[in-house]
Scaffold this motif. Structure first.
Motif, short mmCIF file in Angstrom:
data_model
loop_
_atom_site.label_atom_id
_atom_site.label_comp_id
_atom_site.label_asym_id
_atom_site.label_seq_id
_atom_site.Cartn_x
_atom_site.Cartn_y
_atom_site.Cartn_z
N LYS A 96 0.25 -7.78 5.79
CA LYS A 96 -0.39 -8.20 7.05
C LYS A 96 0.20 -7.44 8.23
N LEU A 97 1.52 -7.25 8.26
CA LEU A 97 2.15 -6.55 9.38
C LEU A 97 1.71 -5.09 9.45
N VAL A 98 1.67 -4.43 8.29
CA VAL A 98 1.24 -3.03 8.28
C VAL A 98 -0.22 -2.92 8.73
N HIS A 99 -1.05 -3.82 8.24
CA HIS A 99 -2.46 -3.82 8.66
C HIS A 99 -2.59 -4.02 10.16
N ASP A 100 -1.84 -4.97 10.70
CA ASP A 100 -1.92 -5.24 12.14
C ASP A 100 -1.45 -4.04 12.96
N ALA A 101 -0.48 -3.30 12.43
CA ALA A 101 -0.02 -2.10 13.13
C ALA A 101 -1.13 -1.06 13.19
N PHE A 102 -1.87 -0.91 12.11
CA PHE A 102 -3.02 0.01 12.12
C PHE A 102 -4.09 -0.49 13.10
N ARG A 103 -4.31 -1.78 13.12
CA ARG A 103 -5.31 -2.33 14.05
C ARG A 103 -4.92 -2.05 15.50
N ARG A 104 -3.65 -2.26 15.83
CA ARG A 104 -3.21 -2.04 17.22
C ARG A 104 -3.34 -0.57 17.61
N GLU A 105 -2.93 0.32 16.71
CA GLU A 105 -3.01 1.75 17.05
C GLU A 105 -4.45 2.20 17.19
N LEU A 106 -5.31 1.72 16.32
CA LEU A 106 -6.72 2.08 16.41
C LEU A 106 -7.33 1.56 17.70
N ALA A 107 -6.94 0.35 18.11
CA ALA A 107 -7.43 -0.20 19.37
C ALA A 107 -6.96 0.64 20.56
N LEU A 108 -5.72 1.10 20.51
CA LEU A 108 -5.20 1.95 21.58
C LEU A 108 -5.98 3.27 21.65
N ILE A 109 -6.24 3.86 20.50
CA ILE A 109 -6.97 5.14 20.48
C ILE A 109 -8.38 4.95 21.03
N ARG A 110 -9.03 3.86 20.64
CA ARG A 110 -10.38 3.60 21.15
C ARG A 110 -10.36 3.41 22.67
N GLN A 111 -9.34 2.70 23.16
CA GLN A 111 -9.22 2.50 24.61
C GLN A 111 -9.01 3.83 25.32
N GLU A 112 -8.14 4.67 24.75
CA GLU A 112 -7.86 5.99 25.35
C GLU A 112 -9.11 6.85 25.36
N MET A 113 -9.90 6.76 24.30
CA MET A 113 -11.14 7.54 24.27
C MET A 113 -12.13 7.04 25.31
N SER A 114 -12.15 5.74 25.54
CA SER A 114 -13.11 5.18 26.49
C SER A 114 -12.79 5.55 27.93
N THR A 115 -11.51 5.80 28.20
CA THR A 115 -11.09 6.12 29.58
C THR A 115 -10.91 7.62 29.80
N ALA A 116 -10.96 8.40 28.73
CA ALA A 116 -10.80 9.85 28.87
C ALA A 116 -12.07 10.47 29.45
N SER A 117 -11.93 11.69 29.90
CA SER A 117 -13.09 12.41 30.42
C SER A 117 -14.16 12.52 29.34
N PRO A 118 -15.42 12.26 29.68
CA PRO A 118 -16.47 12.32 28.66
C PRO A 118 -16.68 13.72 28.09
N ASP A 119 -16.18 14.73 28.79
CA ASP A 119 -16.43 16.11 28.37
C ASP A 119 -15.25 16.75 27.65
N THR A 120 -14.11 16.05 27.59
CA THR A 120 -12.94 16.66 26.96
C THR A 120 -12.24 15.66 26.05
N LEU A 121 -11.47 16.17 25.15
CA LEU A 121 -10.64 15.37 24.26
C LEU A 121 -9.23 15.92 24.40
N GLY A 122 -8.39 15.19 25.14
CA GLY A 122 -7.07 15.69 25.49
C GLY A 122 -6.21 16.00 24.29
N ALA A 123 -5.23 16.89 24.50
CA ALA A 123 -4.37 17.32 23.41
C ALA A 123 -3.57 16.16 22.83
N GLN A 124 -3.05 15.25 23.69
CA GLN A 124 -2.28 14.12 23.16
C GLN A 124 -3.17 13.13 22.45
N LEU A 125 -4.39 12.93 22.94
CA LEU A 125 -5.33 12.05 22.25
C LEU A 125 -5.68 12.61 20.88
#
Length: 287
Positions: free
Chosen positions: A160-189
């Motif tokens: 459960k803990l490992v799964h939740d860690a994947f869930r949190r990271e995936l949620a962070l990546i989705r949030q970062e994508m939603s706030t990033a420039s629509p025309d670029t995908l940053g190097a850190q992202l």
């Protein structure tokens, strides 16, 4: 010790306690941030010191931390410690592992810091406040002698803990994508996505080779569920490859589509796996 130092140490200890109590989840100023606990040996005393620090995903074998000290003119104590004793301990909330700290220099440091600034302009604000060049440090996990040390009291809790860690990271990546420039995908992202893809691949490979045979041997009745989970691993692997291709190609529109497809499939898979396997792992014969 000054009053400010005492207050800072008390604040850090509160964050450390909350981090450990909630397996890496903290609120307040650090809510939603990528945070780890870094334990170093005192440069002069050799005594252990633990500090919460933000980190950047950076591929399969390392993470990056930045010795910003909030833009102060002096390096933080933990930086001096790891320069003197580069062998450190890292806690992610789920895993605890030993690592080797390497201070990045020259172009490698500059590129890493630029990626950090691209992801969070606050790093640039810290650099503007001080004349010192803020160090960037890579933490390389040293080869473990056995399976990873998961901070769980049982095999079911570990899943459960490992799964939740994947869930949190995936949620962070989705949030970062939603706030990033629509025309670029940053190097850190892009680095965040590729690191996530690699970690998920390793997790599923470990389950296919280790956990699933373990359960099949002890619980033959679980064969249909295990077969379904293996099939889902193959489908998710295809989705991961599609995301990896979009990210490598720096195609933001496709990457957003693929991260949504992966999220939907992975959430359903993780939920089904928990429903089917955790009761088996918590059964007396699986202890």
């Amino acid at each position: 010790m000054s009053h400010n130092s005492i207050q800072f140490n008390e604040f850090n200890q509160c964050v450390i306690d909350e981090f450990r109590a909630h397996h890496g989840r903290v609120g307040g100023h650090f809510e939603g941030a990528r945070l780890l606990l870094l334990t170093t040996k005192g440069a002069r005393t050799g005594r252990p010191h633990t500090t919460p620090v933000g980190y950047l995903p950076d591929g399969a074998d390392r993470v990056l931390v930045i010795a910003s000290a909030g833009g102060a003119d002096q390096h933080p104590a933990w930086y001096h410690n790891l320069r003197a004793h580069p062998e450190v301990t890292v806690e992610t909330g789920v895993f605890t592992y030993q690592a080797r700290a390497v201070v990045l220099t020259g172009e490698e440091r500059d590129q890493a810091f630029a990626r950090a600034v691209e992801a969070d302009p606050g790093w640039a604000a810290y650099q503007e406040k001080t004349r010192r060049v803020i160090p960037v440090i890579a933490l390389y996990e040293t080869a473990p002698d056995g399976p990873p040390n998961i901070n769980a009291g049982s095999m079911g809790e570990a899943v459960k803990l490992v799964h939740d860690a994947f869930r949190r990271e995936l949620a962070l990546i989705r949030q970062e994508m939603s706030t990033a420039s629509p025309d670029t995908l940053g190097a850190q992202l892009r680095a965040n996505c590729l690191t996530f893809c690699h970690g998920l691949h390793n997790h599923h490979t470990g389950e296919d080779l280790g956990l699933f045979p373990f359960l099949a041997d002890r619980h033959p009745q679980a064969a249909p569920a295990l077969a379904r989970l293996r099939e889902e691993h193959e489908k998710i692997a295809a989705l991961v490859e599609d995301l990896r291709h979009a990210v490598t190609s720096a195609d933001p529109t496709t990457a957003r589509t693929e991260i949504t497809r992966l999220t939907t499939a992975l959430e359903a898979h993780l939920t089904y796996e928990e429903e089917q396997l955790i009761p088996l792992l918590e059964a007396p014969t699986a202890r």
